[in-house]
Write a protein that holds these residues in place. Sequence first.
Motif, PDB file in Angstrom:
ATOM      1  N   VAL A 288       0.855  -1.188   0.000  1.00 22.71           N
ATOM      2  CA  VAL A 288       0.000   0.000   0.000  1.00 22.71           C
ATOM      3  C   VAL A 288       0.893   1.240   0.000  1.00 22.71           C
ATOM      4  O   VAL A 288       1.707   1.425   0.908  1.00 22.71           O
ATOM      5  CB  VAL A 288      -0.937   0.014   1.230  1.00 22.71           C
ATOM      6  N   HIS A 289       0.739   2.057  -1.013  1.00 21.65           N
ATOM      7  CA  HIS A 289       1.542   3.277  -1.087  1.00 21.65           C
ATOM      8  C   HIS A 289       1.073   4.298  -0.051  1.00 21.65           C
ATOM      9  O   HIS A 289       1.889   4.899   0.660  1.00 21.65           O
ATOM     10  CB  HIS A 289       1.443   3.893  -2.484  1.00 21.65           C
ATOM     11  N   GLU A 290      -0.239   4.486   0.043  1.00 20.73           N
ATOM     12  CA  GLU A 290      -0.773   5.525   0.923  1.00 20.73           C
ATOM     13  C   GLU A 290      -2.271   5.317   1.111  1.00 20.73           C
ATOM     14  O   GLU A 290      -2.961   4.851   0.206  1.00 20.73           O
ATOM     15  CB  GLU A 290      -0.515   6.907   0.310  1.00 20.73           C
ATOM     16  N   LEU A 291      -2.748   5.674   2.288  1.00 19.81           N
ATOM     17  CA  LEU A 291      -4.179   5.726   2.555  1.00 19.81           C
ATOM     18  C   LEU A 291      -4.634   7.174   2.509  1.00 19.81           C
ATOM     19  O   LEU A 291      -4.019   8.048   3.134  1.00 19.81           O
ATOM     20  CB  LEU A 291      -4.501   5.132   3.929  1.00 19.81           C
ATOM     21  N   LEU A 292      -5.712   7.432   1.773  1.00 23.76           N
ATOM     22  CA  LEU A 292      -6.253   8.780   1.663  1.00 23.76           C
ATOM     23  C   LEU A 292      -7.756   8.728   1.899  1.00 23.76           C
ATOM     24  O   LEU A 292      -8.415   7.722   1.602  1.00 23.76           O
ATOM     25  CB  LEU A 292      -5.987   9.364   0.269  1.00 23.76           C
ATOM     26  N   PRO A 293      -8.339   9.812   2.400  1.00 22.99           N
ATOM     27  CA  PRO A 293      -9.799   9.844   2.519  1.00 22.99           C
ATOM     28  C   PRO A 293     -10.433   9.866   1.128  1.00 22.99           C
ATOM     29  O   PRO A 293      -9.763  10.145   0.129  1.00 22.99           O
ATOM     30  CB  PRO A 293     -10.060  11.148   3.283  1.00 22.99           C
ATOM     31  N   LEU A 294     -11.716   9.593   1.059  1.00 26.78           N
ATOM     32  CA  LEU A 294     -12.406   9.535  -0.220  1.00 26.78           C
ATOM     33  C   LEU A 294     -12.273  10.837  -0.996  1.00 26.78           C
ATOM     34  O   LEU A 294     -12.077  10.827  -2.216  1.00 26.78           O
ATOM     35  CB  LEU A 294     -13.884   9.187  -0.004  1.00 26.78           C
ATOM     36  N   ASP A 295     -12.331  11.957  -0.290  1.00 27.15           N
ATOM     37  CA  ASP A 295     -12.206  13.228  -0.996  1.00 27.15           C
ATOM     38  C   ASP A 295     -10.757  13.550  -1.358  1.00 27.15           C
ATOM     39  O   ASP A 295     -10.474  14.618  -1.919  1.00 27.15           O
ATOM     40  CB  ASP A 295     -12.833  14.377  -0.202  1.00 27.15           C
ATOM     41  N   GLY A 296      -9.845  12.624  -1.079  1.00 26.60           N
ATOM     42  CA  GLY A 296      -8.460  12.768  -1.509  1.00 26.60           C
ATOM     43  C   GLY A 296      -8.200  12.125  -2.853  1.00 26.60           C
ATOM     44  O   GLY A 296      -7.039  11.949  -3.253  1.00 26.60           O
ATOM     45  N   ALA A 297      -9.267  11.778  -3.586  1.00 23.25           N
ATOM     46  CA  ALA A 297      -9.102  11.126  -4.879  1.00 23.25           C
ATOM     47  C   ALA A 297      -8.337  11.998  -5.865  1.00 23.25           C
ATOM     48  O   ALA A 297      -7.568  11.495  -6.688  1.00 23.25           O
ATOM     49  CB  ALA A 297     -10.460  10.739  -5.459  1.00 23.25           C
ATOM     50  N   VAL A 298      -8.521  13.315  -5.799  1.00 24.54           N
ATOM     51  CA  VAL A 298      -7.782  14.217  -6.694  1.00 24.54           C
ATOM     52  C   VAL A 298      -6.280  14.070  -6.449  1.00 24.54           C
ATOM     53  O   VAL A 298      -5.490  13.933  -7.397  1.00 24.54           O
ATOM     54  CB  VAL A 298      -8.221  15.675  -6.492  1.00 24.54           C
ATOM     55  N   GLU A 308       4.398   8.615  -8.986  1.00 23.21           N
ATOM     56  CA  GLU A 308       4.958   8.587  -7.641  1.00 23.21           C
ATOM     57  C   GLU A 308       4.561   7.361  -6.841  1.00 23.21           C
ATOM     58  O   GLU A 308       5.071   7.146  -5.739  1.00 23.21           O
ATOM     59  CB  GLU A 308       4.494   9.832  -6.863  1.00 23.21           C
ATOM     60  N   VAL A 309       3.660   6.540  -7.377  1.00 24.40           N
ATOM     61  CA  VAL A 309       3.038   5.498  -6.563  1.00 24.40           C
ATOM     62  C   VAL A 309       3.790   4.177  -6.687  1.00 24.40           C
ATOM     63  O   VAL A 309       4.066   3.690  -7.783  1.00 24.40           O
ATOM     64  CB  VAL A 309       1.569   5.303  -6.978  1.00 24.40           C
ATOM     65  N   PHE A 310       4.107   3.597  -5.546  1.00 25.64           N
ATOM     66  CA  PHE A 310       4.679   2.242  -5.486  1.00 25.64           C
ATOM     67  C   PHE A 310       3.652   1.380  -4.774  1.00 25.64           C
ATOM     68  O   PHE A 310       3.428   1.505  -3.569  1.00 25.64           O
ATOM     69  CB  PHE A 310       6.002   2.237  -4.728  1.00 25.64           C
ATOM     70  N   GLY A 311       3.020   0.503  -5.523  1.00 23.24           N
ATOM     71  CA  GLY A 311       1.947  -0.302  -4.944  1.00 23.24           C
ATOM     72  C   GLY A 311       0.605   0.319  -5.290  1.00 23.24           C
ATOM     73  O   GLY A 311       0.356   0.688  -6.429  1.00 23.24           O
ATOM     74  N   ARG A 312      -0.247   0.469  -4.324  1.00 31.18           N
ATOM     75  CA  ARG A 312      -1.593   0.973  -4.583  1.00 31.18           C
ATOM     76  C   ARG A 312      -1.989   2.031  -3.575  1.00 31.18           C
ATOM     77  O   ARG A 312      -1.712   1.907  -2.377  1.00 31.18           O
ATOM     78  CB  ARG A 312      -2.611  -0.176  -4.531  1.00 31.18           C
ATOM     79  N   ILE A 313      -2.629   3.083  -4.051  1.00 29.95           N
ATOM     80  CA  ILE A 313      -3.274   4.050  -3.170  1.00 29.95           C
ATOM     81  C   ILE A 313      -4.673   3.529  -2.874  1.00 29.95           C
ATOM     82  O   ILE A 313      -5.380   3.051  -3.763  1.00 29.95           O
ATOM     83  CB  ILE A 313      -3.347   5.443  -3.815  1.00 29.95           C
ATOM     84  N   VAL A 314      -5.061   3.626  -1.621  1.00 27.64           N
ATOM     85  CA  VAL A 314      -6.378   3.162  -1.194  1.00 27.64           C
ATOM     86  C   VAL A 314      -7.123   4.316  -0.563  1.00 27.64           C
ATOM     87  O   VAL A 314      -6.589   5.027   0.299  1.00 27.64           O
ATOM     88  CB  VAL A 314      -6.270   1.984  -0.202  1.00 27.64           C
ATOM     89  N   LEU A 315      -8.371   4.513  -1.005  1.00 24.17           N
ATOM     90  CA  LEU A 315      -9.242   5.529  -0.411  1.00 24.17           C
ATOM     91  C   LEU A 315     -10.035   4.891   0.721  1.00 24.17           C
ATOM     92  O   LEU A 315     -10.531   3.769   0.577  1.00 24.17           O
ATOM     93  CB  LEU A 315     -10.182   6.102  -1.461  1.00 24.17           C
ATOM     94  N   THR A 316     -10.164   5.628   1.815  1.00 30.36           N
ATOM     95  CA  THR A 316     -10.877   5.099   2.976  1.00 30.36           C
ATOM     96  C   THR A 316     -12.016   6.031   3.335  1.00 30.36           C
ATOM     97  O   THR A 316     -11.818   7.049   4.006  1.00 30.36           O
ATOM     98  CB  THR A 316      -9.915   4.945   4.178  1.00 30.36           C
ATOM     99  N   PRO A 317     -13.235   5.714   2.872  1.00 29.17           N
ATOM    100  CA  PRO A 317     -14.404   6.571   3.137  1.00 29.17           C
ATOM    101  C   PRO A 317     -14.663   6.744   4.631  1.00 29.17           C
ATOM    102  O   PRO A 317     -14.348   5.852   5.429  1.00 29.17           O
ATOM    103  CB  PRO A 317     -15.548   5.819   2.466  1.00 29.17           C
TER     104      PRO A 317
END
Length: 317
Positions: A288-298, A308-317
């Motif tokens: 997992v590259h980073e956890l971001l809130p749902l409104d961090g999709a931009v 910049e991403v290594f792995g996957r970015i995951v959004l967490t509502p």
Amino acid sequence: MAIQTYGGPEGLAVVDLPAPTPAAGQVLIATEAVGVGGVDTVIRSGALAAYGFKEGHIPGGEVAGTVTAVGDGVDASWIGRRVWGFTGTGGGYVEQAVAPVEEILPLPSSLSAVDAVTLGSSGVVAHFGLRHAHFAPGETVLVRGAAGSIGIMAVQLAARGGAAAVAVTTSSAERGERLRRLGATHVLDRSGEGGEEAPAGYDVIIDVVAGEDMPSFFDRLNPNGRMVAVGAVAGQPPADFGTKIMAAFQKSMSFATFSAAAVTQADRRAVRSEQFAAASRGEIETVVHELLPLDGAVLAHQKMDAGEVFGRIVLTP
């Protein structure tokens, strides 16, 4: 989050939608994790508008969370269960997502929702991509674009499958070292150069990138070598890319594309279930590259576009 305007990440915007109601054969999932995939950025760019994607489209193909409601014809025992779900070509960047009941899978108790969406789609693509290439133990493998979630899984599965060598292309030495820890034996730059004592040629190339440079990698195939494109994050190859294979006719090289849509639902489900179990036992690593809130999709899409991403970015509502 919806695509208000095709183009850059700034075209994504928060929208307020009514809570969905699952139709017959569907379940409603309260999302705990949403995977951000490379195809999401391609759709957002407008590159696939000709395929029916319209402005207002909600990106996201995989989610994980808890089933809160079911539609007609669905066993009510699904309610309250933690599941991974495939929403199709979109509809995942939401707090509540609907998915067909045949496209959900219960999660092992020790597997988090975040790990599930990091592995769920990418692991299946990597597994069947290698199978599509007729990969066999003892062969040499090159994974082009290995820092993304599909590439990372292809590296691990090739190494576990007995590859004689697993070379990777990536953008930095730091990423190369991380890929070595996941099973890579040789680290190359994006052009496929470098890598001390790297194989002169490869039996299998798994290509996540495509783009203008893809034909140059045909030269790296051994006689009877097979190249399989499992993604196109850099866009389409040049129209005449097939001339490279024809120019090396006597080497009997082959090229193929692979999409998980060509695999039966039962086969996808069986492999995904096995991989979830393996990840819960620590046999497969989710990155997992980073956890971001749902409104961090931009921001997530900006990072994806910038490489910049290594792995996957995951959004967490």
